[in-house]
Design a protein around this motif. Structure first.
Motif, PDB file in Angstrom:
ATOM      1  N   PRO A   1       0.826  -1.155   0.024  1.00 44.73           N
ATOM      2  CA  PRO A   1       0.219  -0.162  -0.061  1.00 44.73           C
ATOM      3  C   PRO A   1       1.012   1.288   0.027  1.00 44.73           C
ATOM      4  N   MET A   2       0.413   2.263  -0.553  1.00 41.04           N
ATOM      5  CA  MET A   2       1.254   3.544  -0.524  1.00 41.04           C
ATOM      6  C   MET A   2       0.073   4.679  -0.709  1.00 41.04           C
ATOM      7  N   GLN A   3       0.447   5.884  -0.419  1.00 43.05           N
ATOM      8  CA  GLN A   3      -0.288   6.955  -0.465  1.00 43.05           C
ATOM      9  C   GLN A   3       0.118   7.706  -1.651  1.00 43.05           C
ATOM     10  N   ALA A   4      -0.843   8.318  -2.181  1.00 38.74           N
ATOM     11  CA  ALA A   4      -0.599   9.137  -3.540  1.00 38.74           C
ATOM     12  C   ALA A   4      -1.480  10.396  -3.647  1.00 38.74           C
ATOM     13  N   VAL A   5      -1.014  11.325  -4.352  1.00 36.53           N
ATOM     14  CA  VAL A   5      -1.688  12.587  -4.595  1.00 36.53           C
ATOM     15  C   VAL A   5      -1.592  12.701  -6.138  1.00 36.53           C
ATOM     16  N   ALA A   6      -2.698  12.708  -6.660  1.00 36.05           N
ATOM     17  CA  ALA A   6      -2.878  13.084  -8.187  1.00 36.05           C
ATOM     18  C   ALA A   6      -3.224  14.159  -8.602  1.00 36.05           C
ATOM     19  N   GLU A   7      -2.804  14.956  -9.618  1.00 31.89           N
ATOM     20  CA  GLU A   7      -3.576  16.381 -10.223  1.00 31.89           C
ATOM     21  C   GLU A   7      -5.053  16.147 -10.429  1.00 31.89           C
ATOM     22  N   LEU A   8      -5.172  15.104 -11.050  1.00 34.57           N
ATOM     23  CA  LEU A   8      -6.690  14.893 -11.338  1.00 34.57           C
ATOM     24  C   LEU A   8      -7.022  13.670 -10.736  1.00 34.57           C
ATOM     25  N   PRO A   9      -8.382  13.482 -10.415  1.00 33.39           N
ATOM     26  CA  PRO A   9      -8.831  12.405  -9.708  1.00 33.39           C
ATOM     27  C   PRO A   9      -8.411  11.039 -10.167  1.00 33.39           C
ATOM     28  N   ASP A  10      -8.603  11.049 -11.682  1.00 34.04           N
ATOM     29  CA  ASP A  10      -8.376   9.707 -12.273  1.00 34.04           C
ATOM     30  C   ASP A  10      -7.087   9.880 -13.146  1.00 34.04           C
ATOM     31  N   GLY A  11      -5.951  10.633 -12.600  1.00 38.19           N
ATOM     32  CA  GLY A  11      -4.907  10.649 -13.526  1.00 38.19           C
ATOM     33  C   GLY A  11      -3.728  10.208 -12.619  1.00 38.19           C
ATOM     34  N   ALA A  12      -2.405  10.223 -13.200  1.00 36.98           N
ATOM     35  CA  ALA A  12      -1.369   9.448 -12.511  1.00 36.98           C
ATOM     36  C   ALA A  12      -0.916  10.504 -11.282  1.00 36.98           C
ATOM     37  N   PRO A  13      -0.256   9.683 -10.449  1.00 35.82           N
ATOM     38  CA  PRO A  13       0.054  10.394  -9.097  1.00 35.82           C
ATOM     39  C   PRO A  13       1.029  11.625  -9.448  1.00 35.82           C
ATOM     40  N   ALA A  14       1.050  12.577  -8.753  1.00 35.70           N
ATOM     41  CA  ALA A  14       1.885  13.751  -8.631  1.00 35.70           C
ATOM     42  C   ALA A  14       2.997  13.344  -7.779  1.00 35.70           C
ATOM     43  N   GLN A  15       2.782  12.957  -6.682  1.00 32.03           N
ATOM     44  CA  GLN A  15       3.539  12.663  -5.411  1.00 32.03           C
ATOM     45  C   GLN A  15       3.067  11.440  -4.834  1.00 32.03           C
ATOM     46  N   PHE A  16       3.986  10.869  -4.119  1.00 32.54           N
ATOM     47  CA  PHE A  16       3.275   9.597  -3.436  1.00 32.54           C
ATOM     48  C   PHE A  16       4.511   9.239  -2.179  1.00 32.54           C
ATOM     49  N   VAL A  17       3.953   8.568  -0.992  1.00 23.84           N
ATOM     50  CA  VAL A  17       4.600   8.382  -0.076  1.00 23.84           C
ATOM     51  C   VAL A  17       4.813   6.631  -0.101  1.00 23.84           C
ATOM     52  N   TRP A  18       5.913   5.995  -0.129  1.00 18.42           N
ATOM     53  CA  TRP A  18       6.003   4.633  -0.056  1.00 18.42           C
ATOM     54  C   TRP A  18       7.030   4.324   0.769  1.00 18.42           C
TER      55      TRP A  18
END
Lengths: 238, 455
Positions: free
Chosen positions: B364-381
């Motif tokens: 599991p990881m946390q991610a922030v995406a620019e668009l709701p169903d887009g690629a992640p812009a930042q993630f915590v793993w």
């Protein structure tokens, strides 16, 4: 600006700071030091992409937990590096002593072209044995480690491999292009050492040197289209 | 009434276990040992002696050797030897003395004077026969079958006739052995029990040579080997090795046992017999050498020999190779399993770009995406935050709907959610394969998972 120079088959030449044969897989033992999870993938790719293993076994000897911690080798992805599923072997010994035994066994069998072991603490005697057996069998052997070395090692070369930002994608400036790694030759028996950025050619499954003078960071900062060898995207921008 | 009587509760399970252990030990006399399948048959064993008598100097001598061996274990036994299991059962229980044998073809005569209960029939059937005055088996054989059958209700008549036929050898009685008898089996018996692993190793070497010769005669190669030591205390100890491909090279077979380690045999107070068998063998064709494809075959042979040695020492579960299967779910389509599956049985669904290292199960990881169903812009793993510089995707992998919809499914699982895979790269150049499970607007919020590493 980035300029890629294709190397001949054995990736054998053409870098000012490297000896001509520095990249060819050594018949003997090498060491690859990596820092993190992405580095393990880079190290693995670096070792296999140098070639010499076509149609022969590639063996990975790792502790059981490694498969969960670092990920398990995935043949459908390794195909891009020229390894077929039936030529991949993973052995998970219970101790480092067993791991060294397994590596020796793999090399002695004559079936393997490359034996990679995740052994953190190999003694000088153990590494010398591995080196001798690998040379006798005409195979390459490598130890991947993530912690600094404690004892002396008889390895012929020591590399430090890390992932580097990839080449620009020819058609999509947001996607990753050909994978690149920073390879530092820290130590070698013949005294050569140096540093280079390597790139994987996805057609030939071979490594090529990215010219060190043309700093790849510069290339990244410039728009993807400004390079001489840029794709259609670049032409449109120019 | 009897003050010195010692009583102990009956332990049928323990008795059954002990009998099963004894059955394994009796394999030193015959590879075909069966637990008595008849109801209440907790105390009997059947051995097929066919073809093995000469090894012990005849049937009589073999039976005596058996009795002596059992006596040595402290087991009081009665032996019946006859043409059929039924007749042997009757003789063992109702014959004269601890050893009753009927000569070949003499089952009918030997059974003549025995009571009808010796036929392995139910007590009610035996009682009924006694009431008719049919007390001996000899009286039954003289009666017309139809008349005999008429005296009972259907099932019982059938069972009496069936048991009679089985005892006389008119009807075959198939038995299921405790361990499937191997076609290729060699044994050796020692005068003195041996207690040293080295001595066992030396003996095994001879057995390997004998087994290899037997295999060679039939053009076979062993795929599995079992070494059984018969201990003096009535137990057995075994060592098994598997082979990736058939082999009959004595040196190779011996080496596998050596790698496995003779010290794993629990010799106890010593073993006095050793058996080496090949429970699984396959035809081995002479390999062509010298023409095309020579190198490839040599490579395959060397590879198989290597697998044998590694799995003998490290254990079968420690030597793995990819097994491909037709499924587009990445961790199902390719698993790491025991070596030995031939590549021709492996099919894989054609796929896009795949990582070289796969996390199984995904992390599991946390991610922030620019668009709701887009690629992640930042993630915590793994507690490290990373900024994404490049991304491509998505590649949508839908769940295998036919698996959840199976009508025979025991539980109604929640349907699996579809996955959107992205290939992303962070600032340091690490390239990852991540996916978002589920869709926005679905029953639950989507979550992010790390699934693999690209080179």
């Amino acid at each position: 600006m980035s300029m890629a120079i294709s190397l001949p088959d054995d990736c054998g030449a053409l870098n000012r700071r490297f000896d001509a044969t520095a990249f060819a897989p050594a018949k003997g033992l090498e060491e690859v030091c990596v820092a993190d999870a992405a580095g393990v993938a880079a190290g693995l790719a670096f070792l296999t992409a140098r070639g010499g293993a076509e149609g022969r076994l590639v063996a990975l000897v790792v502790p059981r937990f490694w498969l969960h911690e670092r990920g398990r080798p995935y043949a459908q992805g390794l195909k891009a590096l020229g390894i077929e599923a039936q030529h991949l072997l993973v052995a998970t010994p219970h101790s480092e002593a067993e791991a060294l035994w397994a590596l020796e066994e793999v090399l002695r069998s004559g079936a393997a072209a490359l034996a990679i072991g995740a052994v953190e603490n190999a003694s000088l005697v153990a590494t010398r044995r591995l080196d001798l057996i690998a040379r006798q069998a005409g195979a390459a052997s490598a130890l991947i480690r993530t912690t600094p070395q404690k004892s002396l090692s008889a390895a012929r070369r020591r590399w430090r491999i890390a992932a580097a930002p990839s080449a620009p994608h020819p058609f999509d400036n947001r996607a990753s292009g050909a994978p690149r790694w920073r390879a530092v030759l820290e130590r070698s028996r013949d005294g050569a050492h140096g540093e280079a950025i390597l790139e994987l050619d996805d057609e030939t499954h071979r490594l090529r040197l990215v010219d060190g003078l043309a700093d790849h960071r510069l290339a990244q900062r410039a728009p993807a289209g400004s390079g001489r060898f840029a794709g259609p995207d670049g032409r449109r921008a120019a | 009434m009897v003050p010195e009587l010692v009583s102990a509760p009956a332990e049928p399970e323990r008795a059954a276990r002990a009998l099963r252990r004894l059955a394994g030990w009796m394999e030193r006399f015959s590879p075909f040992v069966t637990l008595d399948p008849s109801p209440g048959g907790l105390e009997g064993l059947f051995l097929d002696l066919t073809g093995g008598q000469h090894l012990f100097g005849g049937e009589e001598a073999m039976a005596r050797a058996m009795l002596k061996a059992l006596e040595g274990l402290g087991v009081s036994a009665h032996l019946g030897v006859a043409d059929t299991p039924g007749a042997a059962w009757a003789l063992a229980r109702y014959g004269q003395g601890p050893l009753a044998s009927a000569p070949e073809g003499g089952a009918r005569a030997a059974l003549e004077d025995l009571p009808v209960a010796a036929l392995r029939i139910t007590p009610t059937a035996a009682h009924l026969l006694n009431r008719f005055g049919l007390r001996r088996i000899g009286l039954l054989t003289g009666l017309p079958r139809a008349a005999l059958a008429r005296r009972f209700r259907d099932a019982e008549a059938l069972s009496v006739l069936q048991r009679l036929d089985q005892a006389l050898g008119v009807l075959a009685e198939p038995l299921t052995p405790v361990t499937a008898p191997a076609v290729y089996r060699v044994t050796s018996v020692f005068f003195e029990p041996i207690t040293h692993p080295e001595a066992v190793a030396a003996e095994t070497e001879t057995l390997c040579a004998q087994l290899a010769a037997a295999l060679e005669k039939d053009g076979m190669g062993a795929r599995r080997l079992r070494l059984t030591g018969f201990r003096v205390d009535g137990r057995t100890t075994t060592l098994e090795v598997r082979l990736a491909s058939g082999s009959r090279r004595a040196a190779h077979l011996m080496r596998l046992f050596k790698d496995k380690g003779f010290e794993h045999l629990d010799l106890g107070f010593g073993i006095d017999a050793l058996a080496l068998s090949a429970p699984v063998a396959e035809p081995l064709h002479a390999r062509q050498t010298g023409a095309f494809g020579d190198a490839q075959q040599a490579q395959a042979a060397a590879q198989d020999a290597l697998m044998d040695r590694l799995s003998a020492r490290l254990g079968e579960k420690a030597v793995l190779s990819p097994n491909l299967r037709e499924s587009w779910i990445p961790e199902v389509g390719e698993t790491l399993g025991p070596y030995g599956l031939r590549p021709e049985y492996m099919t894989a669904s054609p796929v896009g770009e795949r990582p070289i290292l796969l996390f199984d199960p995904p992390e599991p990881m946390q991610a922030v995406a620019e668009l709701p169903d887009g690629a992640p812009a930042q993630f915590v793993w793994r507690k490290v935050s990373r900024r994404v510089t490049r991304a491509s995707g998505p590649e949508r992998l839908a769940p295998e709907w036919w698996k959840d919809a199976h009508p025979d499914a025991l539980t109604t699982r929640l349907p699996d959610r579809s996955r959107d895979y992205y290939r992303i790269e962070d600032e340091q150049g690490g390239r990852y394969w991540v996916f978002r499970k589920g869709l926005y607007g679905g029953p639950s919020l989507p979550d992010w998972w790390m699934h693999g590493l690209f080179p």
